[in-house]
Design a protein around this motif. Structure first.
Motif, PDB file in Angstrom:
ATOM      1  N   ILE A  18       0.840  -1.204   0.000  1.00  0.00           N
ATOM      2  CA  ILE A  18       0.000   0.000   0.000  1.00  0.00           C
ATOM      3  C   ILE A  18       0.871   1.249   0.000  1.00  0.00           C
ATOM      4  O   ILE A  18       0.654   2.181  -0.781  1.00  0.00           O
ATOM      5  CB  ILE A  18      -0.959  -0.007   1.209  1.00  0.00           C
ATOM      6  CG1 ILE A  18      -1.986  -1.132   1.053  1.00  0.00           C
ATOM      7  CG2 ILE A  18      -1.648   1.350   1.360  1.00  0.00           C
ATOM      8  CD1 ILE A  18      -2.794  -1.414   2.309  1.00  0.00           C
ATOM      9  N   ILE A  19       1.865   1.277   0.880  1.00  0.00           N
ATOM     10  CA  ILE A  19       2.753   2.443   0.978  1.00  0.00           C
ATOM     11  C   ILE A  19       3.454   2.697  -0.349  1.00  0.00           C
ATOM     12  O   ILE A  19       3.488   3.823  -0.850  1.00  0.00           O
ATOM     13  CB  ILE A  19       3.776   2.251   2.123  1.00  0.00           C
ATOM     14  CG1 ILE A  19       3.063   2.319   3.476  1.00  0.00           C
ATOM     15  CG2 ILE A  19       4.896   3.281   2.034  1.00  0.00           C
ATOM     16  CD1 ILE A  19       3.905   1.834   4.651  1.00  0.00           C
ATOM     17  N   PHE A  20       3.997   1.649  -0.965  1.00  0.00           N
ATOM     18  CA  PHE A  20       4.742   1.838  -2.211  1.00  0.00           C
ATOM     19  C   PHE A  20       3.829   2.081  -3.407  1.00  0.00           C
ATOM     20  O   PHE A  20       4.243   2.723  -4.366  1.00  0.00           O
ATOM     21  CB  PHE A  20       5.738   0.702  -2.442  1.00  0.00           C
ATOM     22  CG  PHE A  20       7.027   0.960  -1.722  1.00  0.00           C
ATOM     23  CD1 PHE A  20       8.052   1.646  -2.343  1.00  0.00           C
ATOM     24  CD2 PHE A  20       7.183   0.579  -0.405  1.00  0.00           C
ATOM     25  CE1 PHE A  20       9.225   1.927  -1.671  1.00  0.00           C
ATOM     26  CE2 PHE A  20       8.353   0.854   0.280  1.00  0.00           C
ATOM     27  CZ  PHE A  20       9.380   1.534  -0.355  1.00  0.00           C
ATOM     28  N   LYS A  21       2.599   1.630  -3.360  1.00  0.00           N
ATOM     29  CA  LYS A  21       1.653   1.992  -4.412  1.00  0.00           C
ATOM     30  C   LYS A  21       1.425   3.506  -4.380  1.00  0.00           C
ATOM     31  O   LYS A  21       1.418   4.162  -5.421  1.00  0.00           O
ATOM     32  CB  LYS A  21       0.332   1.250  -4.250  1.00  0.00           C
ATOM     33  CG  LYS A  21      -0.641   1.546  -5.371  1.00  0.00           C
ATOM     34  CD  LYS A  21      -1.942   0.810  -5.191  1.00  0.00           C
ATOM     35  CE  LYS A  21      -2.933   1.080  -6.285  1.00  0.00           C
ATOM     36  NZ  LYS A  21      -3.003   2.411  -6.812  1.00  0.00           N
ATOM     37  N   ILE A  22       1.289   4.055  -3.197  1.00  0.00           N
ATOM     38  CA  ILE A  22       1.129   5.508  -3.055  1.00  0.00           C
ATOM     39  C   ILE A  22       2.398   6.226  -3.510  1.00  0.00           C
ATOM     40  O   ILE A  22       2.339   7.223  -4.231  1.00  0.00           O
ATOM     41  CB  ILE A  22       0.775   5.872  -1.597  1.00  0.00           C
ATOM     42  CG1 ILE A  22      -0.621   5.340  -1.263  1.00  0.00           C
ATOM     43  CG2 ILE A  22       0.859   7.391  -1.377  1.00  0.00           C
ATOM     44  CD1 ILE A  22      -0.963   5.367   0.209  1.00  0.00           C
ATOM     45  N   THR A  47      10.255 -10.176  -0.341  1.00  0.00           N
ATOM     46  CA  THR A  47       9.487  -8.971  -0.025  1.00  0.00           C
ATOM     47  C   THR A  47       9.649  -7.943  -1.134  1.00  0.00           C
ATOM     48  O   THR A  47       8.679  -7.384  -1.624  1.00  0.00           O
ATOM     49  CB  THR A  47       9.943  -8.376   1.327  1.00  0.00           C
ATOM     50  OG1 THR A  47       9.721  -9.337   2.358  1.00  0.00           O
ATOM     51  CG2 THR A  47       9.194  -7.090   1.649  1.00  0.00           C
ATOM     52  N   PHE A  48      10.890  -7.723  -1.548  1.00  0.00           N
ATOM     53  CA  PHE A  48      11.172  -6.732  -2.584  1.00  0.00           C
ATOM     54  C   PHE A  48      10.404  -7.029  -3.871  1.00  0.00           C
ATOM     55  O   PHE A  48       9.872  -6.130  -4.509  1.00  0.00           O
ATOM     56  CB  PHE A  48      12.679  -6.673  -2.865  1.00  0.00           C
ATOM     57  CG  PHE A  48      13.050  -5.743  -3.965  1.00  0.00           C
ATOM     58  CD1 PHE A  48      13.050  -4.372  -3.760  1.00  0.00           C
ATOM     59  CD2 PHE A  48      13.373  -6.227  -5.225  1.00  0.00           C
ATOM     60  CE1 PHE A  48      13.372  -3.495  -4.784  1.00  0.00           C
ATOM     61  CE2 PHE A  48      13.698  -5.370  -6.255  1.00  0.00           C
ATOM     62  CZ  PHE A  48      13.692  -4.002  -6.036  1.00  0.00           C
ATOM     63  N   LYS A  49      10.340  -8.299  -4.272  1.00  0.00           N
ATOM     64  CA  LYS A  49       9.659  -8.686  -5.506  1.00  0.00           C
ATOM     65  C   LYS A  49       8.177  -8.304  -5.505  1.00  0.00           C
ATOM     66  O   LYS A  49       7.595  -8.094  -6.555  1.00  0.00           O
ATOM     67  CB  LYS A  49       9.747 -10.202  -5.722  1.00  0.00           C
ATOM     68  CG  LYS A  49      10.962 -10.645  -6.432  1.00  0.00           C
ATOM     69  CD  LYS A  49      10.942 -12.070  -6.922  1.00  0.00           C
ATOM     70  CE  LYS A  49       9.967 -13.017  -6.313  1.00  0.00           C
ATOM     71  NZ  LYS A  49      10.142 -14.406  -6.757  1.00  0.00           N
ATOM     72  N   GLN A  50       7.592  -8.228  -4.334  1.00  0.00           N
ATOM     73  CA  GLN A  50       6.163  -7.943  -4.243  1.00  0.00           C
ATOM     74  C   GLN A  50       5.839  -6.452  -4.228  1.00  0.00           C
ATOM     75  O   GLN A  50       4.682  -6.059  -4.355  1.00  0.00           O
ATOM     76  CB  GLN A  50       5.584  -8.603  -2.994  1.00  0.00           C
ATOM     77  CG  GLN A  50       5.664 -10.110  -3.047  1.00  0.00           C
ATOM     78  CD  GLN A  50       5.058 -10.744  -1.837  1.00  0.00           C
ATOM     79  OE1 GLN A  50       3.919 -10.441  -1.481  1.00  0.00           O
ATOM     80  NE2 GLN A  50       5.805 -11.617  -1.178  1.00  0.00           N
ATOM     81  N   ILE A  51       6.849  -5.625  -4.099  1.00  0.00           N
ATOM     82  CA  ILE A  51       6.656  -4.175  -4.027  1.00  0.00           C
ATOM     83  C   ILE A  51       6.448  -3.630  -5.447  1.00  0.00           C
ATOM     84  O   ILE A  51       7.237  -3.920  -6.337  1.00  0.00           O
ATOM     85  CB  ILE A  51       7.893  -3.496  -3.384  1.00  0.00           C
ATOM     86  CG1 ILE A  51       8.168  -4.042  -1.996  1.00  0.00           C
ATOM     87  CG2 ILE A  51       7.734  -1.977  -3.364  1.00  0.00           C
ATOM     88  CD1 ILE A  51       7.098  -3.782  -0.979  1.00  0.00           C
ATOM     89  N   PRO A  52       5.405  -2.829  -5.667  1.00  0.00           N
ATOM     90  CA  PRO A  52       5.222  -2.244  -7.002  1.00  0.00           C
ATOM     91  C   PRO A  52       6.320  -1.229  -7.315  1.00  0.00           C
ATOM     92  O   PRO A  52       6.679  -0.407  -6.472  1.00  0.00           O
ATOM     93  CB  PRO A  52       3.854  -1.564  -6.915  1.00  0.00           C
ATOM     94  CG  PRO A  52       3.623  -1.330  -5.460  1.00  0.00           C
ATOM     95  CD  PRO A  52       4.369  -2.402  -4.723  1.00  0.00           C
ATOM     96  N   LEU A  53       6.852  -1.320  -8.522  1.00  0.00           N
ATOM     97  CA  LEU A  53       7.904  -0.398  -8.942  1.00  0.00           C
ATOM     98  C   LEU A  53       7.366   0.734  -9.796  1.00  0.00           C
ATOM     99  O   LEU A  53       7.955   1.810  -9.861  1.00  0.00           O
ATOM    100  CB  LEU A  53       8.984  -1.150  -9.736  1.00  0.00           C
ATOM    101  CG  LEU A  53       9.687  -2.287  -9.011  1.00  0.00           C
ATOM    102  CD1 LEU A  53      10.668  -2.988  -9.943  1.00  0.00           C
ATOM    103  CD2 LEU A  53      10.396  -1.781  -7.768  1.00  0.00           C
TER     104      LEU A  53
END
Length: 118
Positions: A18-22, A47-53
């Motif tokens: 959620i935080i990284f989507k924002i 964890t990193f792989k799941q974060i949206p870039l």
């Protein structure tokens, strides 16, 4: 107590997503800073792989190529954060993404050429 709460948020993948989507939607110019902060506190590759870039809210007019170039530049900038041996998987993952974006760019060039030709 505050330290424990911060640590909990950094390990909670749901909150991180959620935080990284924002961040990728609203703070595009500063997102490298936020990824660097994340990697200082959580080096876990899964964890990193799941974060949206990138943002999913993409719109453009004209050529798509400048947008793809911007994404490639971001990936190169992100890759610079992976200098330690702890980040070998991260670096390989981002290198694959760069290759994918380069292929996408070539496909866009071909598509745009055909569209402009006819």
């Amino acid at each position: 107590m505050l330290r424990q709460n911060r640590y909990y948020i950094i390990k909670d993948i749901g909150k991180l997503k959620i935080i990284f989507k924002i961040i990728v939607d609203c703070f595009r110019d500063d997102k490298i800073k936020y990824f660097e902060l994340l990697l200082k506190n959580n080096i876990d590759f899964e964890t990193f792989k799941q974060i949206p870039l990138f943002t999913r809210n993409i719109a453009w007019s004209g050529s798509q190529i400048p947008l793809i170039d911007e994404q490639i530049k971001f990936l190169y900038d992100l890759n610079k954060l992976f200098q330690k041996a702890d980040f070998i998987e991260h670096k390989a993952y981002i290198n694959k993404m760069i290759e994918c974006q380069n292929r996408k760019k070539e496909e866009a060039k071909q598509r745009e050429y055909i569209e402009n030709y006819y």
